[in-house]
Design an enzyme around this catalytic site. Structure first.
Site, PDB file in Angstrom:
ATOM      1  N   ARG A   1     -17.869 -15.129  13.255  1.00 44.50           N
ATOM      2  CA  ARG A   1     -16.503 -14.871  12.731  1.00 44.50           C
ATOM      3  C   ARG A   1     -16.551 -15.050  11.219  1.00 44.50           C
ATOM      4  NH1 ARG A   1     -14.545 -14.857  16.347  1.00 44.50           N
ATOM      5  NH2 ARG A   1     -13.372 -16.643  17.125  1.00 44.50           N
TER       6      ARG A   1
ATOM      7  N   SER B   1      15.171  16.352 -11.065  1.00 46.05           N
ATOM      8  CA  SER B   1      14.982  15.392 -12.143  1.00 46.05           C
ATOM      9  C   SER B   1      16.343  14.826 -12.497  1.00 46.05           C
ATOM     10  CB  SER B   1      14.375  16.100 -13.359  1.00 46.05           C
ATOM     11  OG  SER B   1      14.639  15.356 -14.535  1.00 46.05           O
TER      12      SER B   1
END
Lengths: 472, 472, 472, 472
Positions: free
Chosen positions: B336, B297
């Site tokens: 398509r 941290s």
């Protein structure tokens, strides 16, 4: 207002203590079929849960874990019709699982018959053993129902494809006329996907249909050294497979099965989208069958709505989010989850019912589909030959090179569209073309049958593909 | 402000005309690994797309569809490093697919070498043939990368499970202490799920890794009667399988594979959740390895954050929604799609990279996991024997019947918690118990080893289960 | 194969230690615009993160929390161009957040200028303070970009609606011809939704654009009793609002904003679906503008693909799953989440960019849309009057009652379709109708302008609706 | 097996023709509350649909559109208890909407009373007008129910926060001990989110609760020039707002409301996650109330399961996918959708019920939560002072610079953990520290109250924040 006044009478302070859930069939009317809703009905689920308890008693008595005399009592008390689903549902909400109130009610009923037997109800099992095995039993029946419907759908698609092997229609890409294809190939594409998904569903069921028996923490501790033996015996009683270990917080088998449902529904959604598009008035190439209340409008007598496609598409909209829920819920803590597990039952129910609806709906649509062969041809003709532009380009490319060919054809297409003239006529009149072109080629360019490529071979590949792994 | 002022300088009227996309590595930094991001990098994708074009030329030349002389030219022009990814990405956005600008650029480059060859680039193929085959090639490499990582993960889990076969810990249900179990069994449960998912991924890859070649409308029309032969030859060139037909709008194979990724990530998320929970200070049963910048941290020197678990859980949060997107997008129109197809590439990329990150992260976590055996035992002891309540109940039930036993034990537990006294001591002092109870039983009740049920048998079932279908 | 061989050379054992992520612009080419990708680019995000650090130093120096001399040093070191995005992204993956490596790098750079200043970098802040505030700064710029585009979209829609106030077309329900409507009303419907969504986006931004400053556990502990004062000062520096408290694990503001994006994209998807359907060859009522590489096909010169609609629909497929991810991720543990938070950045980036793409694409589509008024009329005519069936029914109902009227009209419609005769002619010849009907009514029945109901009033309602809350 | 044999008796060929849906209360038992299930029950929904028809008749009669005499007949026939929900649900599935069979049944019932009135039922309306307005009416009641529950939840949270303003506990980040905070601040954070979400829900309801009346194609054509007037009159009858235009395929208002539910559930899920984590045996800081069947285990007498949190988390798992479904379904075609609309009802029902369950469950959990203040302090003590590392570092930094301070403290933490010694004692003995340190500072470092920063100020900010826009 009526609605709010009626409901505002509910005393809010009361309802935290429970009360019966009300049927919501109308709100759910487009999400299931009668047979599917029966499968997930209270009676069906209670039957499955009690089948676990009875099967467990038989298995344990057979191994001498509990007295043999207990079995008959539990069988007698273990009939679903003896239980009040409303009350059980209300108590489920309190205890966080349907098993706790059911086991309690079963125990009381057993006690009423034979007090000495009461202590042996649910012996060595945990709540999740009951609910997980029950859902597996329900899924096994779902498998059989869906297998029958899918077989029927495949037959209908097969017949439709064979029948229209030579039916020429427009292939469309990005919703624009592209090249000719056949309706037979289009249907074969749907069929191929359905068959592949059928095989996947079958495999998913095979894997997921396993008994759950782990006891309180998945170690079968309260059954001493007989836990696995009881598991095997229980599996035999229920006609299920016994897996290598309990799976209380390992939901990958169920998740995989839910995904197979999701993919199936996606493929059916594609089919329904195609049909609903072909059914547009301006295309009018197919029409859904209208039987039994389908497709009318309350105010427009001329409408024939593609209701079957709409229902299937609705399923295809709903199932992906439900699959996501199941996948999210897989992150389950330690030996029993706080949240993920509790989210599963209704999600499974919703996925299976939606897919079941989509399949049976597409059976009806496919079996009764009206195909307008003439209109398919007219829609090709209406392009004034521009769908032969690629073909013209390929032919010209051999003489002029692809670049010049592309530009020439592009110009001819533009002129054809603007002047509303036949593309081949326009092309034939262009200076680039004169000289390299002869009459026989021009004829080819007006016949869609002449530019189908391998459509029929591909169609035969698809319809003749042997289905992998027939189920049941 | 700096940010907004800098950006507000962008002239909005300009950007509709295109421009280069900017790298966003920081925003995406927690979504991929270096090797995975290389796999989906511009160079990798261009390489795959060009492999299609080169393979197609070879296949067609071999069958006499195009002149043999063209192949060398296309090979020369078909090297990925010759192309400008920025410009191609910008043009992709305009044309709606990356294939159109790439084919155009390739054609220009071929023309510059040999003008007569330019017309034969991309002969008979359509844009989607390129992009679909390219993604399949990328997925094939993903398969190999993931297989290596999964094998490593399975080995690490296997070793960890074997090592802790006898390590007793609390089983926890709904995040509450339930019964004792072993850490070996817990790890074996993770391993079982990983192995099953590995087999599913393998099967999913096998099915999905097929070439795409359909031409403009999926009929291979522009290749005349040689379309399927070209397809087979192309497949051989690329080392892929040729499917029974083009699959431009039938995405079930890819969808099934994406689902297998989803289920895998769910299982890894469960493992990461477990580990992050066990790593809480108050449990302190395991700690993630801290190497190479992990877990610190910036302000709290005492923190050892479970960063690997956090990243894996982040993947488990992200992938379900992405799978849902893929399933929704399956509803593709005719030959398509308008929308569904265009949504796929980035979705596949995100799913594969997230899963790849989760797998490799869990390799690191598993290989370096610190296990605090003593603390596991202390956490059992801290329950003051209440985790033996079920065991006590089962034992007493034989003497007192389950109902009386349950109530007696319940009372003893309550007293134990309130008075912070040992449960067995409390129980031993209760009038219902005196007389039915002897010292040896009491000892059993204080030993977690005595109430593990079939934990070790189940563990061995899981670790010895032969993995199905080893890949590669 | 080329691809796999190249990648198989990667030494898998190495990559756990990090390495640079590669740009994937081609895979992402359909998911963003140049301006949006710049907004989420490494430089932009670094600029925003450093703006936080500089702003914090200024705020703290102003309050005497840190020495005033430090500010200039941090400003000097805090220029984005000084940092290596590749390395930072690689380190982010290790530490689980981009802040840790950036703060470290910034500190080193400050130390190099003035060692005594190094200790005051990032004073009192936590990693999430940096990343949350940075994303808020990025979102603020997104707001301005989107506001400009939305204003432009609204203007274009307004003009289009006004222009086509009297353009009659088919209304279509369930993709079937229903009744006449106007194109102006249709466009006004799109506009209404866009405006409402614009207002919601604005409100969402207003709420979400707040500074984050909570320190390690959200209590501002390391700033003593000056924490809130620093927060306010920082907010002033950055031109942001300071909320009532830190929001490290309360993500409802961001979630609400992400939802507003989701709803916007849904509405744009509806618009794109409509346009792509109207652009089908068989309807041919509108055509997307073709400029700048849009809409062509590599092999079919006759194609004008609705690429803009396809991209917008792709966004509408993608965003719902991303919103679900964000909502799932809201379940964040205690004072900093393990997983949910780490899933956010890329999700926000994907949502904002997808929506930005959809908006700017629809600007282009709307501004250049070709409308074929004649064809709209022809498509009405092609129904042979059946779209007047409801009107006929309403008229006849007054004379014959609705039941008889419905049946009569239904029969006339059927005959009209089967015999390909004009519906009004058929109807006029039916015995039920003769006698109750006169010529003037027949004329009405052939004029779509005569059955538009309140279309123009509704249209004016929609276009004149004042947009709520203009932003910026 | 019992289950399958019973179901296999279903004749599959029959069910396509319909049949009644079965109640599934047990499967749905964890997804709703009694009051919520009553709200979405058949009777409630029928009441709402009939309220539309009666309101429409009144409105039209008032304007002279239909004869005044019709109103009484429709009112008489329009009582929900006259209709068979089973049959209507079955017919809904056939016609694709519940309106068609209900309007038909209502018409028959009206005809039986007065044949001349039958033709005026549903005059000028379309099916979607009925179902949309009905769902809006149901939502209005939901608003009132939820408002009452949320007010109660806010009060409980307020009291809890006030009561624990000074209760010190560990703040935890990434599930690791970070710094001290207060339970009062933690609760205030939950309260702040609930209040913001309450305001958003209120705003969402305000916007979405509008009447639907558009007629067949959204032009109100069959009502001539009185369409808008009828709409306003209908809105008055039902106590709703009339929007600027029909919204048949513009679902952004409903979508925004569904999103507000989603964000609310996410915030409640966060709260439930926190509580279930704090309730772990090893933390034991809070316990859910046990009343009314909550939290027991069928086999483990010592268990107190966090059932309320589990149910709330289950809702938080389920709702995001449902919101995604709603957003996906927004892409609705033209004037009435084929699929997207049909997916809505059950999705809305599921979202509202899940959120209602989560809210009322968290009311119960909050009102009865047991807080163990002593244990909170013990858990801080158990860190042996390491949670004061940041504080020590900040203090030392002033003397030694942050770098040396960080390293010194890091070493002290490591020693403290390894040697199980008190961190402050370790630190006090380090050579770097001796000399810069005095006794008073050491005391501060052992008191969590001394390192709470602005916790109480922030808590007061949160609890005193005036709720925006109280509803009802």
């Amino acid at each position: 207002m009526q609605v709010s006044s009626r409901l505002s009478a509910v005393r809010l302070t009361d309802y935290y203590l429970g009360g019966a859930a009300m049927p919501s069939r109308i709100v759910e009317s487009l999400t299931t079929t009668p047979v599917m809703s029966e499968l997930f009905s209270d009676q069906s689920v209670l039957t499955a849960m009690l089948a676990f308890e009875v099967g467990l008693a038989r298995a344990e008595a057979g191994l001498g874990v509990i007295p043999a005399s207990v079995v008959g009592v539990i069988e007698e008390a273990g009939r679903a019709e003896l239980y009040n689903a409303d009350a059980l549902a209300a108590d489920s909400l309190r205890s966080g699982t349907a098993s706790i109130p059911l086991v309690k009610a079963l125990t009381e009923r057993v006690r009423a018959i034979d007090p000495s037997a009461a202590g042996f109800v649910h012996w060595g099992a945990t709540s999740q053993d009951v609910t997980d095995t029950a859902i597996v039993l329900v899924l096994r029946t779902a498998r059989d129902i869906l297998h029958a419907d899918l077989t029927r759908l495949e037959s209908a698609l097969y017949r439709l494809s064979e029948q229209h092997a030579g039916t020429v229609m427009l292939g469309r890409t990005l919703l624009q006329a592209a090249l000719p294809t056949t309706f037979g190939l289009k249907v074969a594409g749907w069929l191929g996907a359905v068959r592949r998904n059928h095989a996947r569903l079958h495999a998913g069921f095979e894997e997921a249909i396993v008994v759950q028996l782990g006891g309180a923490a998945g170690t079968l501790a309260s059954l001493g050294n007989q836990g696995i033996a009881v598991g095997h015996a229980l599996a035999r009683e229920l006609g299920l497979r016994y897996p290598e270990a309990p799976w209380h917080t390992h939901r990958d088998r169920l998740a995989t099965l839910m995904c197979a449902f999701g993919v199936m529904t996606g493929s059916l959604g594609k089919m329904a989208r195609d049909i609903s598009l072909l059914a547009q008035n301006e295309l009018a190439e197919v029409t859904e069958p209208a039987g039994h209340g389908r497709g009318g409008s309350s105010t427009m007598p001329h409408k024939q709505n593609p209701v079957g496609c709409a229902l299937t598409l609705a399923a295809a909209f709903r199932v992906p989010g439900l699959v996501a829920t199941f996948l999210s819920g897989m992150v389950q803590e330690h030996e029993r989850a706080v949240g993920g597990w509790q989210a599963e039952w209704s999600t499974i129910g919703a996925i299976v019912q939606a897919t079941g609806l989509a399949i049976s709906t597409m059976v009806e649509v496919t079996e009764g589909l009206h195909v307008n062969i003439a209109r398919m041809r007219e829609n090709i003709d209406a392009t004034r030959g521009t769908v032969f532009a690629e073909q013209a380009m390929m032919l010209l490319a051999e003489k002029l090179g692809r670049d010049v060919a592309y530009k020439t054809v592009e110009e001819a297409v533009r002129e054809s569209i603007i002047a509303r003239r036949d593309f081949v006529d326009v092309l034939a009149g262009m200076t680039e073309v004169t000289g390299v072109w002869d009459t026989s080629l021009l004829k080819t360019l007006r016949s869609p049958e002449g530019y189908l490529g391998m459509a029929e071979d591909l169609r035969r590949n698809l319809v003749s593909e042997k289905r992998r792994e027939p189920s049941g």
